[in-house]
Structures are given as C-alpha cells and as structure tokens.
Scaffold this motif. Structure first.
Motif, mmCIF file in Angstrom:
data_model
loop_
_atom_site.group_PDB
_atom_site.id
_atom_site.type_symbol
_atom_site.label_atom_id
_atom_site.label_comp_id
_atom_site.label_asym_id
_atom_site.label_seq_id
_atom_site.Cartn_x
_atom_site.Cartn_y
_atom_site.Cartn_z
ATOM 1 N N ARG A 270 0.828 -1.206 0.000
ATOM 2 C CA ARG A 270 0.000 0.000 0.000
ATOM 3 C C ARG A 270 0.863 1.257 0.000
ATOM 4 N N ARG A 271 1.900 1.265 0.833
ATOM 5 C CA ARG A 271 2.784 2.437 0.891
ATOM 6 C C ARG A 271 3.522 2.651 -0.437
ATOM 7 N N ALA A 272 3.964 1.543 -1.019
ATOM 8 C CA ALA A 272 4.676 1.657 -2.297
ATOM 9 C C ALA A 272 3.753 2.211 -3.374
ATOM 10 N N THR A 273 2.514 1.740 -3.379
ATOM 11 C CA THR A 273 1.546 2.226 -4.364
ATOM 12 C C THR A 273 1.263 3.706 -4.157
ATOM 13 N N LEU A 274 1.062 4.111 -2.901
ATOM 14 C CA LEU A 274 0.769 5.512 -2.594
ATOM 15 C C LEU A 274 1.960 6.406 -2.919
ATOM 16 N N ALA A 275 3.164 5.964 -2.525
ATOM 17 C CA ALA A 275 4.370 6.763 -2.773
ATOM 18 C C ALA A 275 4.606 6.947 -4.261
ATOM 19 N N SER A 276 4.408 5.887 -5.027
ATOM 20 C CA SER A 276 4.593 5.975 -6.476
ATOM 21 C C SER A 276 3.525 6.855 -7.106
ATOM 22 N N SER A 277 2.301 6.747 -6.631
ATOM 23 C CA SER A 277 1.196 7.517 -7.195
ATOM 24 C C SER A 277 1.368 9.005 -6.959
ATOM 25 N N VAL A 278 1.771 9.385 -5.745
ATOM 26 C CA VAL A 278 1.953 10.807 -5.450
ATOM 27 C C VAL A 278 3.100 11.381 -6.268
ATOM 28 N N GLY A 279 4.173 10.602 -6.432
ATOM 29 C CA GLY A 279 5.282 11.060 -7.258
ATOM 30 C C GLY A 279 4.869 11.227 -8.712
ATOM 31 N N SER A 280 4.082 10.272 -9.216
ATOM 32 C CA SER A 280 3.582 10.373 -10.588
ATOM 33 C C SER A 280 2.679 11.590 -10.744
ATOM 34 N N ALA A 281 1.875 11.842 -9.716
ATOM 35 C CA ALA A 281 0.991 13.014 -9.762
ATOM 36 C C ALA A 281 1.803 14.296 -9.859
ATOM 37 N N LEU A 282 2.871 14.393 -9.067
ATOM 38 C CA LEU A 282 3.700 15.606 -9.107
ATOM 39 C C LEU A 282 4.390 15.739 -10.460
#
Length: 451
Positions: free
Chosen positions: A25-37
C-alpha cells in the motif's frame, strides 16, 4: 547467479521475500503521489508552453517564433531526461530504489516552484528565458528517473499474477496530475488576459510545493524492495549497472524505446500540440485558450480508469497482445481523429481527446507499466527502465511539440501534420510488439533478461 528461496508470504501469490500488505500500500501511494507531481509539472509546463510562455519570455520573436521557442524549452527538459536516467539509474541499481525516489521528487519540486518566481522578458529581458531553460533542465534530470523508479518499485513489490494491475495503479497518479494541471489552467484561463499574464500564471507552479511536502513525507516511510534486498543479501549488487546493461541488454533497451514511441509521442500530441493547434490565431478556435485544457481534464478522468483496466487485462491475456492492439487502434484512429477536430465542434474535439488519450494512449501505457521492468534482469533493471523510457521521451515526447509546431507553422496549421505524426509513432510501437517477448508473471528476482 542469484540464489533465491521460496518463502511463505503474506501475499498469497508473491514469490521471494516477504512483502507485507502495508508495504504494498505504501509503495503504491508513494509511487502515485510522485507520478501526480511529475505529471502535474509536465502538464502545467506543457500547457504554459502552448498558451503563455511565448509572449512572457520570448516576446521579441513574434507569435509563431515565440511559440516555437517556448516549445523548445519544453523539449530541453526531455533532452535532459536520459542523463537523469543514467545518473539516477546507477544510484537505484547500486544503492537502492528508495533513495532515488527521494532525490528525484526534491529536484522536480524545487524546479517547478522556482519557475513560479521567474522574471518575465518585460521585467528582466533574456534573463528570465535563461533561468527558465535552466530550471527546465533540472526538472528533466529529476523526471528522468521518477517514473522509472515508480515503475520498478511497484513491480518488485506487487504479486506476480496481479503485477499489471498493481503496476498501473501509480499511473493513476499521472491522471491525477493531469487533472490538477489541466483543471488549474482551465480555471485561470477564464481570467482576464492581463491578470493571467501578469501574475496568475505563477500560481500553478507555486502550488506544486503542496505535492512535494506530501510526497517526501510518504517516501520517507518506504521500505526497500524485496528484489534489491535479495541482491544485497547474496552480494549480487553490481558496481557498474550501466556497463552491465549495455553488455547484456541492448536489444531490450531498443524494444523499450520502440514501445514507448506510440504511447509517449501520442500523449504529447494530444496534451500539448493539439491544444496549440486549436487555439492559435489560425486555429480551429482562434485565441480560445479554454477548450483544450477542459478537454484534457475530461480525458484524464476517463484515463484514470482505463490505465488500470488495461494493466489488469494484461495480467489475463498478456502484455504484448494488449499493447499490440492498442498501438494498432491508435494508428487507425489518427486520420479520422484530427480531421474531426477541424470541424469546429467543441464536443467533437473533447470526444477525440477522450478516445485518443483514454483508449489509445492508455491501452499502451497500462501493459507498459509492468512490461518494462519485466524486460530486464534484477541487477540493472532500474537503469534499463530509465534509459528505455527517457531516450524515447526525447524523441517521442520532447521533440514532438517543437517539430510539430514548426510543421504547423510551415503548412498553415494543417491537421494532416498531427494525423501523420500520430500514425507514424503508433506504427513504430505496433511493429515493435512483434519483437517483444511476453513477460507476464515473470520472476523479477531473476538476473537474466526476458527473451
């Protein structure tokens, strides 16, 4: 060779080291927020290049010349990306995936925020343009490893049988970034021109500080991936991943580049070049800077769903098959799509953007998310993904608006330029799929490349 053991995990179909659901879950969230930025930065810069930066920073060149110069700064960022991919790919394969994700998010965020503080041509002459190019290079260096890091991280953590689904989830962050970027520009585009070019254009860039803070906080809590932990445990971390990649994986790097041409190139065509095409003085809707960002906003909403749909579909029927038919669809759609845009109907323009981005581009991006990491052996995977993504990004992403704007200017804004460009790029990816090995479910602990 890397010695692996089968251990009981808390994710039923995951091989190798134990991966807690919380880590996934953390990996998915961390990757998603970075992709969003990254894609928030990508789209606000792309939209600003198409709509605002020309008169702000390159005023003496005239309308067409300023637009081409503006797109040239856009392309400079892409030209810097392979260098970022090499540097941070080395760090990711040598010292771990987590470190790179912290470094890249900081670089990208700083550059975007600083763009919002730049003086324009009226305020400081050419100094503003020089600083804009410099910050765009910094952006490009960071972005050169951000998506490679996100893709590698989540693929190495996800269960093999659902890797397509999980690996595509962070790319919902791309659509979130697009929604934020396009939505912001759609709103500020409604403002008076003097207000927009006076100070309001700075707001989207300054606002990126919020995403930076959130992303850094989340990424500080990440664990290293099981694959890299296994490499360290068995002393299989290589000292020169770039050299190993070039010795063993030149073919797969070329495959990765070819696959990306249709996806990344068409993403740039629909998100920047098309918007410029319809809004310039000779365009379909002359001077209307509202229609393009709104269409992009609508398309991003659909794309957020479709990228995961196509990623999950690649788990069921294979990466190559989904990719091949997606590229073929994009090629077939190219000529009717850009002809329809010229009919002057706003709804048709938005429909074309939705179909082109949500179906055409995402049908390639969805399977690409797991496919690129699966192509490469574990010792130089980060570097392989980074170079495949970013070398293609120079030609398919960075140069598309620049070359396209020049051809549009030379042909009196002919829609045929966009159609042929889209068709050729999609066909390159379609042909490449016939040289691409099927990689679905591959063991990412393997040192060997997919063959």
């Amino acid at each position: 060779m890397l010695v692996t053991t089968r251990t009981k995990t808390k994710l039923a179909d995951m091989d190798g080291a134990v991966v807690e659901p919380e880590q996934l879950r953390r990996a998915t969230l961390a990757s998603s927020v970075g992709s969003a930025l990254e894609y928030y930065d990508f789209y606000i810069y792309g939209l600003a290049s198409a709509l605002i930066f020309g008169p702000l920073f390159f005023k003496p060149l005239g309308e067409s010349g300023a637009l081409i110069a503006s797109f040239a700064t856009y392309g400079v960022g892409f030209a810097a990306r392979p260098f970022g991919g090499i540097v941070f790919g080395y760090i990711g394969d040598r010292f771990g995936r987590k470190m790179v994700l912290l470094l890249t998010i900081g670089m990208m965020g700083f550059a975007s925020f600083a763009i919002g503080l730049l003086p324009t041509f009226d305020q400081a002459g050419l100094l503003g343009a020089v600083l804009l190019v410099t910050l765009r290079i910094v952006q490009g260096l960071g972005a050169g490893a951000e998506q490679a890091g996100a893709t590698t991280l989540i693929s190495e953590v996800a269960p093999p049988k659902r890797r397509g689904y999980f690996a595509s989830l962070p790319f919902v962050g791309i659509q979130l970034g697009t929604l934020l970027g396009a939505g912001t520009f759609a709103l500020i585009g409604m403002a008076n021109k003097s207000v927009l070019e006076g100070w309001l254009w700075r707001v989207p860039f300054l606002a990126s500080i919020v995403l930076i803070i959130v992303a850094v906080f989340i990424r500080l809590r990440l664990k290293e991936t099981p694959v890299f932990q296994e490499l360290e445990k068995h002393k299989n971390v290589v000292k020169n991943p770039v050299g190993e990649l070039l010795r063993h994986s030149k073919k797969n790097v070329l495959i990765g580049i070819g696959l990306r041409m249709g996806e990344n190139g068409n993403s740039s065509i629909y998100s920047t070049l098309l918007i410029s095409f319809i809004s310039v003085k000779e365009g379909v809707f002359p001077g209307d800077k509202f229609i393009g960002p709104v269409g992009l906003l609508i398309a991003a909403g659909f794309a957020a769903v479709m990228v995961v749909t196509f990623g999950a579909l690649s788990d069921r029927i294979g990466r190559v098959k989904v990719y091949r038919y997606g590229a073929l669809f994009q090629a077939i759609f190219a000529i009717p799509a850009f002809y329809l845009v010229t009919l002057g109907n706003v709804t048709l323009v938005w429909a074309v953007m939705v179909v082109g981005i949500a179906l055409g581009v995402q049908s390639m991006l969805g399977p690409q998310c797991p496919l690129l990491p699966e192509l490469f052996g574990s010792q130089y995977r980060f570097t392989g993904v980074a170079l495949s993504r970013e070398i293609s990004a120079v030609f398919a992403g960075g140069f598309v608006p620049l070359i396209g704007a020049a051809f549009l200017a030379a042909t009196g804004n002919s829609w045929v330029v966009l159609a042929v460009y889209s068709l050729v790029l999609a066909l390159i990816s379609y042909i490449t799929t016939f040289f691409t090995p099927e990689t679905a479910g591959r063991d990412l602990l393997s040192l060997e490349d997919a063959k």
